[in-house]
Write a protein that holds these residues in place. Structure first.
Motif, PDB file in Angstrom:
ATOM      1  N   VAL A 111      30.686  32.641  39.715  1.00 41.43           N
ATOM      2  CA  VAL A 111      31.184  33.304  38.502  1.00 41.43           C
ATOM      3  C   VAL A 111      31.496  34.767  38.808  1.00 41.43           C
ATOM      4  O   VAL A 111      32.584  35.267  38.501  1.00 41.43           O
ATOM      5  CB  VAL A 111      30.170  33.175  37.339  1.00 41.43           C
ATOM      6  CG1 VAL A 111      30.518  34.116  36.198  1.00 41.43           C
ATOM      7  CG2 VAL A 111      30.112  31.731  36.851  1.00 41.43           C
ATOM      8  N   VAL A 112      30.548  35.463  39.419  1.00 42.42           N
ATOM      9  CA  VAL A 112      30.742  36.882  39.740  1.00 42.42           C
ATOM     10  C   VAL A 112      31.906  37.049  40.707  1.00 42.42           C
ATOM     11  O   VAL A 112      32.752  37.936  40.537  1.00 42.42           O
ATOM     12  CB  VAL A 112      29.437  37.490  40.313  1.00 42.42           C
ATOM     13  CG1 VAL A 112      29.676  38.871  40.893  1.00 42.42           C
ATOM     14  CG2 VAL A 112      28.364  37.526  39.240  1.00 42.42           C
ATOM     15  N   LEU A 113      31.973  36.206  41.717  1.00 43.67           N
ATOM     16  CA  LEU A 113      33.047  36.274  42.701  1.00 43.67           C
ATOM     17  C   LEU A 113      34.407  36.041  42.050  1.00 43.67           C
ATOM     18  O   LEU A 113      35.370  36.781  42.313  1.00 43.67           O
ATOM     19  CB  LEU A 113      32.791  35.246  43.811  1.00 43.67           C
ATOM     20  CG  LEU A 113      33.668  35.321  45.037  1.00 43.67           C
ATOM     21  CD1 LEU A 113      33.543  36.675  45.732  1.00 43.67           C
ATOM     22  CD2 LEU A 113      33.284  34.205  46.011  1.00 43.67           C
ATOM     23  N   ALA A 114      34.514  35.039  41.183  1.00 46.99           N
ATOM     24  CA  ALA A 114      35.784  34.745  40.505  1.00 46.99           C
ATOM     25  C   ALA A 114      36.219  35.893  39.610  1.00 46.99           C
ATOM     26  O   ALA A 114      37.399  36.274  39.595  1.00 46.99           O
ATOM     27  CB  ALA A 114      35.661  33.457  39.689  1.00 46.99           C
TER      28      ALA A 114
ATOM     29  N   ILE B   1      37.457  38.797  41.876  1.00 44.69           N
ATOM     30  CA  ILE B   1      38.765  38.522  42.481  1.00 44.69           C
ATOM     31  C   ILE B   1      39.870  38.615  41.439  1.00 44.69           C
ATOM     32  O   ILE B   1      40.911  39.238  41.681  1.00 44.69           O
ATOM     33  CB  ILE B   1      38.765  37.147  43.181  1.00 44.69           C
ATOM     34  CG1 ILE B   1      37.885  37.212  44.436  1.00 44.69           C
ATOM     35  CG2 ILE B   1      40.182  36.706  43.538  1.00 44.69           C
ATOM     36  CD1 ILE B   1      37.602  35.868  45.071  1.00 44.69           C
ATOM     37  N   CYS B   2      39.670  38.005  40.272  1.00 45.49           N
ATOM     38  CA  CYS B   2      40.698  38.046  39.220  1.00 45.49           C
ATOM     39  C   CYS B   2      40.959  39.468  38.749  1.00 45.49           C
ATOM     40  O   CYS B   2      42.119  39.865  38.561  1.00 45.49           O
ATOM     41  CB  CYS B   2      40.311  37.136  38.054  1.00 45.49           C
ATOM     42  SG  CYS B   2      40.380  35.387  38.478  1.00 45.49           S
ATOM     43  N   LEU B   3      39.907  40.245  38.570  1.00 39.56           N
ATOM     44  CA  LEU B   3      40.089  41.649  38.173  1.00 39.56           C
ATOM     45  C   LEU B   3      40.793  42.438  39.274  1.00 39.56           C
ATOM     46  O   LEU B   3      41.683  43.248  38.989  1.00 39.56           O
ATOM     47  CB  LEU B   3      38.750  42.297  37.847  1.00 39.56           C
ATOM     48  CG  LEU B   3      38.137  41.922  36.502  1.00 39.56           C
ATOM     49  CD1 LEU B   3      36.741  42.532  36.364  1.00 39.56           C
ATOM     50  CD2 LEU B   3      39.031  42.361  35.360  1.00 39.56           C
ATOM     51  N   GLY B   4      40.419  42.192  40.511  1.00 40.55           N
ATOM     52  CA  GLY B   4      41.081  42.865  41.635  1.00 40.55           C
ATOM     53  C   GLY B   4      42.563  42.555  41.695  1.00 40.55           C
ATOM     54  O   GLY B   4      43.393  43.451  41.917  1.00 40.55           O
ATOM     55  N   LEU B   5      42.921  41.289  41.498  1.00 37.43           N
ATOM     56  CA  LEU B   5      44.335  40.905  41.503  1.00 37.43           C
ATOM     57  C   LEU B   5      45.087  41.571  40.355  1.00 37.43           C
ATOM     58  O   LEU B   5      46.196  42.075  40.535  1.00 37.43           O
ATOM     59  CB  LEU B   5      44.475  39.381  41.418  1.00 37.43           C
ATOM     60  CG  LEU B   5      43.989  38.586  42.629  1.00 37.43           C
ATOM     61  CD1 LEU B   5      44.092  37.092  42.358  1.00 37.43           C
ATOM     62  CD2 LEU B   5      44.762  38.962  43.881  1.00 37.43           C
ATOM     63  N   ALA B   6      44.478  41.577  39.172  1.00 39.66           N
ATOM     64  CA  ALA B   6      45.132  42.204  38.010  1.00 39.66           C
ATOM     65  C   ALA B   6      45.341  43.704  38.238  1.00 39.66           C
ATOM     66  O   ALA B   6      46.413  44.239  37.909  1.00 39.66           O
ATOM     67  CB  ALA B   6      44.301  41.963  36.750  1.00 39.66           C
TER      68      ALA B   6
ATOM     69  N   VAL C 296      40.316  31.339  36.982  1.00 34.26           N
ATOM     70  CA  VAL C 296      39.800  31.352  35.606  1.00 34.26           C
ATOM     71  C   VAL C 296      39.554  29.923  35.114  1.00 34.26           C
ATOM     72  O   VAL C 296      38.565  29.662  34.419  1.00 34.26           O
ATOM     73  CB  VAL C 296      40.746  32.124  34.668  1.00 34.26           C
ATOM     74  CG1 VAL C 296      40.360  31.934  33.205  1.00 34.26           C
ATOM     75  CG2 VAL C 296      40.753  33.605  35.026  1.00 34.26           C
ATOM     76  N   GLY C 297      40.424  28.996  35.480  1.00 31.91           N
ATOM     77  CA  GLY C 297      40.229  27.601  35.083  1.00 31.91           C
ATOM     78  C   GLY C 297      38.889  27.056  35.549  1.00 31.91           C
ATOM     79  O   GLY C 297      38.140  26.443  34.781  1.00 31.91           O
ATOM     80  N   ASN C 298      38.562  27.291  36.820  1.00 26.89           N
ATOM     81  CA  ASN C 298      37.268  26.836  37.330  1.00 26.89           C
ATOM     82  C   ASN C 298      36.124  27.687  36.781  1.00 26.89           C
ATOM     83  O   ASN C 298      35.019  27.182  36.563  1.00 26.89           O
ATOM     84  CB  ASN C 298      37.262  26.837  38.859  1.00 26.89           C
ATOM     85  CG  ASN C 298      37.969  25.619  39.427  1.00 26.89           C
ATOM     86  OD1 ASN C 298      38.140  24.603  38.761  1.00 26.89           O
ATOM     87  ND2 ASN C 298      38.400  25.729  40.664  1.00 26.89           N
TER      88      ASN C 298
END
Length: 176
Positions: A67-70, A73-78, A103-105
């Protein structure tokens, strides 16, 4: 592409990936509760698996780590998409696919503590996967290729992609 359009494209692709993933997982949980269903005989079956790990079931039981990793990563990409004024639209969309799959997973992990997987290859021994995994994998591969191509174009300084990116960046500065 302006900053707001980059973010909108990134978010739009991510939202589509999340929607497709969540709809397909809801279908799988309902339709496959009774057991596997052959789809393409000898190639692909639909088989419901609840996975508490990551790819290849690595890290089973480490839900909160994932959860923390996802989220990171998503925040970093954004943030990368928001800050990089010369980023090509194709790369923005590829990164949106990665974020949407993540985000789906992530939704599954937070809501149920496990991820719904259901694509089961029968012609090779391969982990069961889902639509989010497809978005992440394809998005990462495409993003690497596009980022490499973009970097080469910027170094060459005369490629049309680099010129278009520079023009888009200049237009962005003028609009802001």
């Amino acid at each position: 592409m302006t900053g707001s359009r980059r973010i909108a494209a990134f978010a739009g692709v991510a939202a589509c990936a999340v929607a497709l993933d969540q709809v397909s997982k809801a279908w799988a949980r309902e339709a496959l509760a009774g057991g596997p269903v052959p789809f393409i005989p000898g190639v692909l079956d639909f088989s419901l698996i609840m996975n508490t790990g990551a790819a290849f079931s690595i890290g089973s039981g480490s839900t909160w780590v994932f959860v923390v990793l996802a989220v990171a990563i998503c925040l970093g990409l954004a943030i990368w998409v928001a800050r990089e004024h010369e980023m090509p639209a194709s790369l923005v969309c590829a990164l949106g696919a990665v974020a949407g799959g993540g985000v789906g997973n992530l939704i599954d992990r937070v809501a149920a503590g496990r991820v719904t997987d259901f694509f089961c290859t029968t012609f090779i021994d391969f982990p069961v996967f889902n639509v989010a995994d497809i978005f992440v994998t394809c998005g990462v591969v495409i993003a690497f290729v596009l980022a490499w191509r973009w970097d080469v174009a910027r170094e060459a300084g005369d490629d049309s992609d680099a010129a278009n990116a520079a023009s888009n960046a200049e237009n962005t500065r003028e609009e802001n």
